[in-house]
Design an enzyme around this catalytic site. Structure first.
Site, PDB file in Angstrom:
ATOM      1  N   ASP A 183      -7.546  -4.814  10.716  1.00 24.37           N
ATOM      2  CA  ASP A 183      -7.067  -3.679   9.931  1.00 24.37           C
ATOM      3  C   ASP A 183      -7.003  -3.966   8.435  1.00 24.37           C
ATOM      4  O   ASP A 183      -6.275  -3.323   7.701  1.00 24.37           O
ATOM      5  CB  ASP A 183      -5.699  -3.226  10.430  1.00 24.37           C
ATOM      6  N   GLU A 239       0.824  -1.211   0.000  1.00 26.59           N
ATOM      7  CA  GLU A 239       0.000   0.000   0.000  1.00 26.59           C
ATOM      8  C   GLU A 239       0.857   1.259   0.000  1.00 26.59           C
ATOM      9  O   GLU A 239       1.923   1.279   0.609  1.00 26.59           O
ATOM     10  CB  GLU A 239      -0.882   0.036   1.256  1.00 26.59           C
TER      11      GLU A 239
END
Lengths: 352, 352
Positions: free
Chosen positions: A234, A63
């Site tokens: 998460d 990411e």
């Protein structure tokens, strides 16, 4: 700018990050980091915010997390690969860059594996400062992996929490956590079950690594007045709490569009009411309503926290000197003469 | 992997990038780079593609350009700040990272100011190889700034173009370009107007830096059979060609969603027909239809080209050794023991 030269960028290696944290002191570092995170949450509307930019694969995710306050720009590269651990690699590693919005030039390149662990813990402690009961003194930590000690240290530094109740599926992880924390003045109880760990806890931190939907906390385990610091849920499909707990809690999040995809609240309707943490911090929204409510910080980590962490590290470079200069930006004598720089390098090589 | 150690990442500085290009040779480097770009265009459907992730400010833009082929992941950080030149800084600087999708670990960190200049030129030459007339021998270059010499060298390396006609608003830029290229066997004519520069040109490269809508090429300047390599129009509001030229041309682009926002075709309707370059390269679409058509490569630069450039540089590291190892990834003995790594570093410091 830290460096006078136009072409070099200060680089903080893993080794220098460790030296930096130890030089400042783990708890003072966490406090300074938490102050910066809190200050940036307070000016939340100034930030250019967006969800992470992900690249998913069967094994994990890479990411990019960019943000800017209009003067500084920061981004973090971070991966999450649960299977890495078996191969002797970190599940999560990262690095990041801070840059000057006005020139586009990078100002700092830094490791962010350690720094992410520190900023995640500092953010949890900032949230708990606003959301946990003022008399909270005992914290349960369920999941005793790489993030657990950082959570303990941050809650000690910011809230004075010294009594810990540890639990992990793997007793060796609990023992590692207990051993690592032994020199820091905690009173630690190693527990055989999660149920035992939450007994008498004012704060429950869940920080397990399993990448599936899981129920680390079942409904009966969350008693009145507790603050839940849910760190491990998460990513899409990864949660730790029974849905019923969410329905009984006041829920606080970082950036709702991201948390609805990645956090515990992916179990709820997309319009389920949640409160944004920054609004509590700057006084625009209520935090804990009374000593009987359950508060839940549904932590997934947001780009502004990494920005704050890079900003904090950058502020320490000059006084500590704990960085190397990287020759990262081409700097020809005449900006339009990039090619000339190249062929003059050749002439210089031949002359030498 | 280039390096055996888990925690280090090879870093190619500006100095090492210059040494690398000079060691391989500028033209062979451009050829190898073009081959890699072409090979990656040929397998275009394998790539995870998206528009750049921008952060705009009054003075410029900072962008992240990520992509992946499922095995490797790459991204570039690049800025564009036209006012930088006056302050002695580069308008465009960049750096990038190549990573392993299967572990999320970075494999290469590299300067990309020079590398972007090289890949932009190599991409233009790859497109012209498919789109220009086979007998093309004269190229006009309008705009003689930092990118101009790289364009000239790439067209010489790939298409054998040796006759150049240069023009820039600033005669000093033309003189700089002519001087820099003087040792490479070109026949160069410095022109007083853009009209003069395009006389008898088979290929017209426009590569000006002005960040406004502009008409570098008016309609009467594009004759039959010419190939236009439009490089400078590369951000919203910035174009170089008269709209009428576009209407008379066969238009080829990299990634349509991005080019429609940033390229010359922002002047046209959002559904105006364009051909994707990768389809021409792998034989799925026609390139030049006959010797009378005008072909236009509306270049804005795409993430896969940076990916190709990083992949090419990575392939040269072992044989050249032109990199430094950066201590970028935390590597505790036990992956779950990140905190233990930190406190053992302290113990080691005290023992020393």
């Amino acid at each position: 700018m830290t460096t006078a030269s136009l072409n070099t960028v200060p680089f903080v290696s893993v080794d220098n990050m460790m030296k930096l944290v130890l030089k400042i002191g783990i708890e003072p570092f966490l406090k300074g980091l938490a102050d910066t995170i809190e200050a940036d949450f307070r000016r939340w509307p100034q930030f250019d915010k967006r969800e992470r930019v992900p690249c998913h694969s069967a094994e994990g995710v890479i990411e990019l997390m960019p943000t800017s306050d209009g003067d500084l720009y920061g981004f973090k590269y971070v991966n999450g690969h649960p299977k890495n651990m078996k191969e002797g690699r970190q599940t999560v590693t990262g690095f990041g860059v801070l840059a000057d919005v006005h020139t586009g030039y990078p100002m700092l390149f830094s490791e962010m594996t350690l720094l992410t662990a520190l900023r995640t813990a500092a953010t949890s402690a900032v949230a708990a400062k606003y959301l946990a009961r003022k008399d909270a003194s005992v914290m349960a930590i369920i999941g005793n992996g790489a993030q657990s000690e950082f959570q303990a240290m941050a809650f000690k530094a910011l809230l004075g929490i010294k009594r810990l109740r540890l639990y992990d599926l793997d007793a060796a992880a609990t023992e590692k956590c207990r051993r690592n924390l032994s020199a820091f003045g905690f009173e630690i109880v190693a527990c055989k079950t999660a149920e035992e760990a939450v007994e008498g806890a004012d704060i429950i931190t869940t920080v397990t690594a399993d990448k599936r939907q899981n129920t680390i906390l079942s409904d009966n385990m969350a008693g009145p007045g507790v603050h839940i610091n849910a760190v491990g849920g998460d990513s899409p499909g990864k949660t730790e709490l029974a849905r019923d707990i969410l329905l009984r809690s006041d829920i606080f999040v970082e950036y709702p569009p991201q948390t609805r995809i990645e956090g515990e609240i992916q179990q709820l309707a997309p319009d389920y009411p949640v409160t944004e943490l920054w609004q509590v911090i700057n006084g625009e929204a209520e935090g804990r309503r009374d000593d009987r409510r359950i508060t839940l910080f549904d932590s997934v980590g947001f780009a502004t926290e990494d920005f704050s962490a890079l900003r904090f590290v950058h502020s320490l470079l000059k006084e500590t000197g704990l960085y190397q200069d990287l020759d990262l930006v081409a700097d020809p004598d005449e900006p339009r003469d990039l090619f000339g720089m190249l062929i003059r390098a050749e002439a210089a090589q031949k002359a030498a």
